[in-house]
Design a protein around this motif. Structure first.
Motif, mmCIF file in Angstrom:
data_model
loop_
_atom_site.group_PDB
_atom_site.id
_atom_site.type_symbol
_atom_site.label_atom_id
_atom_site.label_comp_id
_atom_site.label_asym_id
_atom_site.label_seq_id
_atom_site.Cartn_x
_atom_site.Cartn_y
_atom_site.Cartn_z
ATOM 1 N N UNK A 1 -1.294 -6.540 -0.936
ATOM 2 C CA UNK A 1 0.121 -5.926 -0.051
ATOM 3 C C UNK A 1 -0.436 -4.833 1.087
ATOM 4 N N UNK A 2 0.091 -4.171 1.442
ATOM 5 C CA UNK A 2 -0.062 -3.128 1.922
ATOM 6 C C UNK A 2 -0.308 -1.244 1.382
ATOM 7 N N UNK A 3 -1.846 -1.704 0.447
ATOM 8 C CA UNK A 3 -1.989 -0.360 0.274
ATOM 9 C C UNK A 3 -2.350 0.468 0.483
ATOM 10 N N UNK A 4 -3.134 0.173 2.334
ATOM 11 C CA UNK A 4 -3.397 1.305 2.786
ATOM 12 C C UNK A 4 -2.459 2.716 3.040
ATOM 13 N N UNK A 5 -1.016 1.650 3.303
ATOM 14 C CA UNK A 5 -0.074 3.041 3.424
ATOM 15 C C UNK A 5 1.091 3.597 1.870
ATOM 16 N N UNK A 6 0.611 2.405 1.047
ATOM 17 C CA UNK A 6 1.358 2.776 -0.058
ATOM 18 C C UNK A 6 1.297 3.223 -1.393
ATOM 19 N N UNK A 7 2.159 4.411 -1.364
ATOM 20 C CA UNK A 7 2.000 5.717 -2.123
ATOM 21 C C UNK A 7 2.719 5.249 -3.536
ATOM 22 N N UNK A 8 2.588 3.956 -3.317
ATOM 23 C CA UNK A 8 3.107 3.469 -5.152
ATOM 24 C C UNK A 8 1.983 2.342 -5.866
ATOM 25 N N UNK A 9 1.316 2.283 -4.821
ATOM 26 C CA UNK A 9 -0.564 1.497 -4.838
ATOM 27 C C UNK A 9 -0.966 3.097 -5.275
ATOM 28 N N UNK B 1 -10.351 2.563 3.228
ATOM 29 C CA UNK B 1 -11.906 2.742 3.333
ATOM 30 C C UNK B 1 -12.332 3.732 2.346
ATOM 31 N N UNK B 2 -13.579 3.209 1.386
ATOM 32 C CA UNK B 2 -13.939 3.907 0.267
ATOM 33 C C UNK B 2 -12.857 3.674 -1.012
#
Length: 329
Positions: free
Chosen positions: A178-186, A211-212
């Motif tokens: 899903x939205x990994x970029x904005x996710x503090x849960x991830x 990135x990275x």
């Protein structure tokens, strides 16, 4: 669980088991410290399922839930956790706070500290805000989510859910999509699960992939079907539109076609693969109702249950020094 390079928590005395004053993130925690918190939560799972849910160990202590960002599940979970431990729980909502009148975060921290709380739970929209407040107050601070940074108790409850349902976290293939970029849960889940030797894959459109991210010990995918091969656990994330400034995905419909978890797509994972979601869910976008409500494979409501137990454990552990519990100098 497989043994780690660290001493098992059971062999460590008192505060040596968990030497941290605050819980601002999973980053910095050793595997045995994470496992210790999971083990502590187990007793509260059993207690919460029994007829006697309340315990008196936090009686006389004041718990402030300072939420500068809207929340339903997390706030309610921390409130129930505190009240079941007999703490005096006070909820502070940003909409009615002086923050809306222009008060700085440091001034807010000083105000909270002057109230002589015994433990403060903080949720804030800015990454690092919880750490800043923790450095300014005299009592333990728990991070209930700060910006896109971390959400440690969510990661702990997810790890507890996986361990209870799968029997172990070690070598479990976990796909976070899903939205990994904005996710503090991830982010917090990646830190916790890789620390406990899970095989973590992350899947997202290239526009929503940090990135990275390989440096965090995960394998990135942009093709969901490929990422699901051999998965033991599938954790879905919602699109965090409130944190997006611009077109990260063409449309919800297009996102669902490529990254939505359907029964057909779930069949590509291992038979009986566990389905998880931190909530709130956008049914028909990142997950279909048939999957979210799957009687055998969905653990979404169990995650909510584990949340209360984990937060009771964290409140208990972090206040042991102030309560003079033996061994917690």
């Amino acid at each position: 669980m497989q043994p780690s390079d660290h001493s098992p928590a059971a062999s460590l005395p008192g505060s040596a088991v968990f030497p941290h004053r605050h819980l601002t993130g999973i980053a910095g925690l050793k595997p045995h410290e994470i496992t210790f918190l999971l083990d502590e939560a187990e007793q509260w799972v059993a207690a919460n399922r029994g007829s006697k849910k309340n315990d008196k160990r936090l009686r006389g202590l004041t718990q402030i839930n300072a939420f500068f960002e809207n929340s339903t599940r997390t706030l309610l979970s921390f409130e129930i956790a505190g009240k079941r431990l007999r703490a005096d729980v006070v909820n502070m909502h940003a909409a009615t706070s002086s923050v809306k009148k222009g008060e700085t975060l440091i001034d807010t921290a000083m105000t909270l500290n002057a109230m002589r709380a015994d433990v403060i739970v903080i949720r804030h929209g800015s990454s690092g805000a919880v750490r800043l407040i923790a450095d300014k107050v005299d009592c333990p601070v728990l991070n209930a989510g700060d910006g896109s940074h971390e959400h440690p108790t969510q990661a702990l409850l997810d790890a507890l859910t996986i361990r209870r349902r799968r029997g172990t976290i070690h070598n479990q293939r976990v796909v976070i999509c899903g939205d990994v970029l904005h996710s503090r849960v991830a982010r917090s889940n990646i830190l916790a699960l890789t620390s406990l030797s899970a095989d973590v894959r992350v899947c997202a459109p290239s526009t929503l992939m940090p990135a990275g991210i390989e440096r965090m010990g995960v394998t990135p995918f942009t093709d969901f079907d490929t990422a699901l091969e051999g998965a033991d656990v599938v954790m879905m994330l919602r699109l965090q539109n409130e944190r997006m400034a611009g077109g990260f995905v063409p449309s919800n419909r297009e996102f669902h076609l490529r990254y939505g978890l359907t029964l057909k797509r779930l069949a590509k994972a291992q038979p009986g693969a566990l389905v998880m979601h931190p909530g709130p869910m956008n049914r028909g976008v990142e997950i279909d109702s048939a999957v979210a409500d799957h009687v055998d494979q969905s653990a979404i409501t169990e995650q909510v249950e584990m949340g209360v137990a984990v937060r009771m454990a964290c409140l208990d552990v972090l206040t042991r020094r102030s309560r003079g519990v033996k061994g917690w100098a």
